[in-house]
Design a protein around this motif. Structure first.
Motif: not given
Length: 150
Positions: A32-56
């Motif tokens: 879960x990635x969350x952008x909030x109070x420290x974000x730019x005013x119009x981008x506040x309170x956005x969240x993203x539920x993502x997968x992260x795949x790492x491959x070497x």
């Protein structure tokens, strides 16, 4: 190259929280990635539920793919917060390639639907912010040990 979790690093100053929800495999996590109070005013309170795949890869190239989960799956893993807008992160990630002169080439791709309305001038400012994110990634890459270094 070291296979590490990119979200454990502070590469985006507007990111308020990056929380692992579940590790599915050694190289696949749900976050879960969350952008909030420290974000730019119009981008506040956005969240993203993502997968992260790492491959070497065999040649040492590190590929990190990140994308949002389908809404139904994301809602089942982490209910949407009342005060947050759930955006979509589409086909995004990093490719870190080791070059012959002990340097590396980092390719960063992000396709984002922040959801909700944003003024065009704000979207244009986000595009210029990507330059600073790339600079932060460069600093992180310089601080990371290369596999085989002592």
């Amino acid at each position: 190259m070291t296979n590490f979790h990119f979200i454990e690093q502070q590469w985006d100053p507007d990111l308020v929280e990056a929380k692992y929800i579940k590790d599915l495999e050694d190289n696949l996590s749900i976050i879960r990635l969350r952008f909030g109070d420290s974000s730019k005013p119009l981008f506040r309170n956005r969240e993203f539920i993502v997968y992260e795949r790492r491959e070497t890869m065999e040649d040492g190239t590190l590929v990190v793919a990140v994308a949002s989960l389908p809404k139904e799956i994301a809602a089942g893993l982490h209910p949407k917060q009342n005060n947050a807008i759930r955006g979509l992160l589409l086909q995004s990630g990093w490719v870190v390639e080791k070059l012959e002169d002990d340097s590396c080439l980092v390719t960063y791709v992000v396709q984002l639907d922040p959801a909700g309305w944003l003024p065009k001038c704000f979207v244009n400012r986000l595009n210029t912010k990507l330059v600073m994110i790339i600079e932060n990634l460069r600093k992180l890459a310089q601080a990371c040990p290369i596999e085989g270094d002592t």
